[in-house]
Design a protein around this motif. Sequence first.
Motif, PDB file in Angstrom:
ATOM      1  N   VAL A 150       0.845  -1.200   0.000  1.00 39.30           N
ATOM      2  CA  VAL A 150       0.000   0.000   0.000  1.00 39.30           C
ATOM      3  C   VAL A 150       0.875   1.244   0.000  1.00 39.30           C
ATOM      4  O   VAL A 150       0.624   2.207  -0.731  1.00 39.30           O
ATOM      5  N   VAL A 151       1.921   1.208   0.812  1.00 38.09           N
ATOM      6  CA  VAL A 151       2.835   2.347   0.921  1.00 38.09           C
ATOM      7  C   VAL A 151       3.638   2.536  -0.363  1.00 38.09           C
ATOM      8  O   VAL A 151       3.770   3.646  -0.881  1.00 38.09           O
ATOM      9  N   SER A 152       4.179   1.450  -0.895  1.00 38.02           N
ATOM     10  CA  SER A 152       5.093   1.554  -2.034  1.00 38.02           C
ATOM     11  C   SER A 152       4.395   1.752  -3.373  1.00 38.02           C
ATOM     12  O   SER A 152       4.954   2.378  -4.281  1.00 38.02           O
ATOM     13  N   VAL A 197       0.531   6.128   7.421  1.00 37.85           N
ATOM     14  CA  VAL A 197       0.099   7.505   7.695  1.00 37.85           C
ATOM     15  C   VAL A 197       1.079   8.520   7.107  1.00 37.85           C
ATOM     16  O   VAL A 197       0.665   9.512   6.488  1.00 37.85           O
ATOM     17  N   THR A 198       2.371   8.292   7.291  1.00 41.06           N
ATOM     18  CA  THR A 198       3.351   9.257   6.786  1.00 41.06           C
ATOM     19  C   THR A 198       3.391   9.267   5.258  1.00 41.06           C
ATOM     20  O   THR A 198       3.604  10.319   4.647  1.00 41.06           O
ATOM     21  N   VAL A 229       1.991  15.631   9.158  1.00 40.00           N
ATOM     22  CA  VAL A 229       1.310  14.807  10.169  1.00 40.00           C
ATOM     23  C   VAL A 229       1.382  15.549  11.491  1.00 40.00           C
ATOM     24  O   VAL A 229       2.462  15.925  11.943  1.00 40.00           O
ATOM     25  N   VAL A 230       0.234  15.774  12.105  1.00 48.18           N
ATOM     26  CA  VAL A 230       0.221  16.458  13.405  1.00 48.18           C
ATOM     27  C   VAL A 230       0.014  15.474  14.554  1.00 48.18           C
ATOM     28  O   VAL A 230       0.297  15.790  15.700  1.00 48.18           O
ATOM     29  N   ALA A 231      -0.500  14.300  14.246  1.00 50.20           N
ATOM     30  CA  ALA A 231      -0.694  13.271  15.281  1.00 50.20           C
ATOM     31  C   ALA A 231       0.630  12.564  15.554  1.00 50.20           C
ATOM     32  O   ALA A 231       1.508  12.505  14.692  1.00 50.20           O
ATOM     33  N   THR A 232       0.772  12.026  16.749  1.00 52.76           N
ATOM     34  CA  THR A 232       1.919  11.188  17.067  1.00 52.76           C
ATOM     35  C   THR A 232       1.643   9.776  16.563  1.00 52.76           C
ATOM     36  O   THR A 232       0.499   9.424  16.271  1.00 52.76           O
ATOM     37  N   SER A 233       2.686   8.973  16.490  1.00 52.62           N
ATOM     38  CA  SER A 233       2.510   7.614  15.968  1.00 52.62           C
ATOM     39  C   SER A 233       1.594   6.783  16.851  1.00 52.62           C
ATOM     40  O   SER A 233       0.789   5.985  16.349  1.00 52.62           O
ATOM     41  N   ASP A 234       1.672   6.984  18.180  1.00 49.97           N
ATOM     42  CA  ASP A 234       0.808   6.189  19.057  1.00 49.97           C
ATOM     43  C   ASP A 234      -0.648   6.625  18.953  1.00 49.97           C
ATOM     44  O   ASP A 234      -1.562   5.807  19.051  1.00 49.97           O
ATOM     45  N   GLY A 264       0.508  16.046   0.481  1.00 45.08           N
ATOM     46  CA  GLY A 264       1.229  17.314   0.595  1.00 45.08           C
ATOM     47  C   GLY A 264       0.950  18.025   1.899  1.00 45.08           C
ATOM     48  O   GLY A 264       0.922  19.256   1.957  1.00 45.08           O
ATOM     49  N   ARG A 265       0.753  17.251   2.969  1.00 43.51           N
ATOM     50  CA  ARG A 265       0.426  17.830   4.268  1.00 43.51           C
ATOM     51  C   ARG A 265       1.337  17.252   5.345  1.00 43.51           C
ATOM     52  O   ARG A 265       1.980  16.223   5.150  1.00 43.51           O
TER      53      ARG A 265
END
Length: 210
Positions: free
Chosen positions: A80-82, A144-145, A155-160, A152-153
């Motif tokens: 999904v990422v790649s 998420v990243t 990430v404001v949330a932390t990984s947890d 083009g935005r």
Amino acid sequence: MTALTTRAADKVDARRNQLAESALKTLGELGYARASLREIATNSEFSHGVVHYYFRDKIELIVYCVRYYKARCVTRYDAVVSESTTADGLLDAFAAKLVETLHEEAPMHRLWYDLRAQSMFEEQLREAVTMIDRTLEEMIWRVVTRYAELAGREVVATSDTAYGVLDGVFQQALLALAGGEAAALDRITGQVRALMPLLLGARVVDSAAS
């Protein structure tokens, strides 16, 4: 380590993996509390003595089984990422993969959540559960990243936080599915599309363009 010792260790690992494959079905059906070593052996091609030879108790077997299974799961979303080239495409591919694994491997996921809850009371489970949980968090963070990059935005949330939000959606769908609510799978795409943007902040300014 000599070649002979290495071969012997490889044989032990191979047999433990075979036992894990066999045990996972019973564990997924019965859960942590109801599955004993004897019950696992009864529902497999291995005798109770063989199971007990390779695993000293149920907890050791279950920890090994879940580590074995989750080691294969942590790369589940790598494609999904790649392969995603747009933010919307990634959301659709991610949701589709969630639906696929819920549909095809629900017993294994039920076992995982069972063990995660049991680890609050069983200290022997805690280290393995914590380690596996961390690898799952890292797996979701890669999704998420990459989504943020494609959108083009930032990430404001932390990984947890991101993991907690998306894992919550997954667990709710699994619970609904266990209760016979097949429509829970149909809701996942909408939930992913609604929640993922909330993890992101403002659009990143392209300094080169400006």
